[in-house]
Enzyme design. Sequence first.
Site, short mmCIF file in Angstrom:
data_model
loop_
_atom_site.label_atom_id
_atom_site.label_comp_id
_atom_site.label_asym_id
_atom_site.label_seq_id
_atom_site.Cartn_x
_atom_site.Cartn_y
_atom_site.Cartn_z
N TYR A 1 -2.45 -0.09 10.85
CA TYR A 1 -2.45 -0.48 9.44
C TYR A 1 -1.19 0.02 8.73
CZ TYR A 1 -4.02 -0.85 4.56
OH TYR A 1 -4.12 -1.14 3.23
N SER B 1 0.86 -1.20 0.00
CA SER B 1 0.00 0.00 0.00
C SER B 1 0.88 1.24 0.00
CB SER B 1 -0.89 0.02 1.25
OG SER B 1 -1.55 1.27 1.37
#
Length: 705
Positions: A595, A582
């Site tokens: 995260y 990501s």
Amino acid sequence: MSLTATFKHVSYLWDDAKAAALAGDEVALLIYRSNLLGADLRLTNYGGGNTSCKTIEKDPLTGEETEVMWVKGSGGDIGTLTKSGLAGLYVERLRNLKNVYRGISHEDEMVELFNHCIYDLNSKAPSIDTPLHGFLPFKHIDHLHPDAAIAIAASKDGKRITEELFNGTIGWVEWRRPGFDLGLKLKACLDANPGIRGIMLGSHGLFTWGDTAYECYVNSLEVIERCAQYIEDSLYKQPAVFGGVKVQSLSKEGRAKQAVALAPVLRGLCSSHTRMIGHFTDDERVLQFVNSNDLDRLAPMGTSCPDHFLRTKISPLVLTLEPGEDLSDAKALKQKLTPQFEAYRQMYADYYSNCKHANSPAMRDANPVVILYPGVGMFTFAKDKATARVAGEFYINAINVMRGAEAISEYTSLPRQEAFDIEYWLLEEAKLQRMPKPKPLSGRVALITGSGGGIGKAIAKKFAQEGACVILNDNNAERLEEAKAEFLKQFGKDVVAANVLDVTKADTIQDTVNAVILAFGGVDLVVNNAGLSISKPIEEHTEADWDLLYDVLVKGQFIVTQQTVAVMRKQGFGGDVLNIVSKNALVSGPNNAGYGSAKAAQLHLSRLNAAELGADKIRVNVVNPDAVIAGSNIWSGGWAAGRAKAYGVSVDELPAYYAKRTLLNEIIYPEDIANACFAFAGGLLGKSTGNVLNVDGGVATAFVR
């Protein structure tokens, strides 16, 4: 008694109502009959045999009535035959080719002349068997490869048995390679034996016929039924099949365990020339053969029927491994098996050298197609799963033939020179040269975690479209079943496998790795895509949230990579690990401590793996998406609300918000990530490892450098 009940060894599938709806259309009835015959593998194998009918049509040039033969074209399968798979030829023109036939040494030139006999301009290319049907006068003809008939045809006393079994109503033609001369031999046999109902081709198969599609169908069933019953009666009288049991099979679980340990090593050894896909079966018929006293005598003889031989090679490789042998040391196993493969390759090279002609094509891959493991089963390897599976099915046909022939007489195989002349037939070589170019991922096997939907499903679909075999997996069984059904419909059973996988549970990872090995022989492409996200301010972030994020994203990536890399090392020809990370691995933002830090760990773990695995030719690369919304489990959870809150926008405004903050002002879709993965795996970046490819529309703060 119904006709259905009269058959024990074949399936009577004729439906009078369906046939009545086709009445008057002989070509439609030919296709119907063909599909019924092809639906029963006891009657003929996949792609084997051919069927025909003759009709009266109007000549488009003269307007006069003329006889036309409709016959299965080259490369088709009667079980799935449609009109587009037929060749339509003028019968008179085809028979007039006898006037220019120069003898058996000029067989091949006749095939091109078939094109001068074409009636239907939309015809499939006529096959080499066309004259076999054309020279016989019957309206409907079946040429099949039933195991029961071939067992008689391939036995030492086949001609005598055929004569006695059918009281002279089935003719006999000695082995002859398919072609024009064999067609003439069939006609000569019929002329010498008027009134016969069929002809047995030595070592090859069966011809039967009838005045109608139905009469032909029933005639075929009756002849094959009689052959099968004769063999069954003979087997019943035998003290032991294949000379009795020499080796005891392992349990079902034991066989699967050995296959999982062995298949990647075999795949690596079989792929020394071309990357291969594997197939494994422990079918009872296989076990009966590989466990028998007669294995060592019969296996080297090879097969008899040309269709069997072309798909299974001159003979199988029989492994000198004990059924319960410890196969856990892959390096030691490879050292033990390598000399066996070298001996097989030398045997094949000698076969080629001893049998080749001045104009023979160059020697092909010398590796075995069929590998037998007593007590465990059979492995087959080929350029794709369908070919490997079909090779296994054909070898089971060959086992059936050997069992039947040994029960009634003595099995005989094709002489080596005859086998070579079929395998290296110039017409067969021309057919191979016309095959479409392999797709970029042909011969490769991909495991994509979380491929039940979203990004993972898009990657799996892209890889399948580009030629790879894929194993779908997801922790949501219902979603996985939906994806599997979709993929099976689009790509077929030889491209797709599926298994439930939860990356937080090591046993489900191992189960999935085992499943991909049993399905395809190993694995080459691994995409760590499974993920979730939790967006909370630091004060709301729980320890359970933290553990879940790190278990799925970091630990899950590590264990999947660890277990699949072990398989790649057994294979010995490298591979690809692609990690879907990501832009959050590089960009700091609010409400994202768990995260974002887990994604950063994934990114650096990728670098560490790339540094360690380069020596094994295993490439590890990263794709960094951002804001992939479509089909995402992340989006459907609380992530959307959390990010919308962090950015001060509504959930509905979030897609536009993400797009506007990119340099390209683009929304990112799952297919964009799939294309990035293909860029790494498709062959052009084979010397790239440890790299990051951003697919985020351009987020400057996420630039790696």
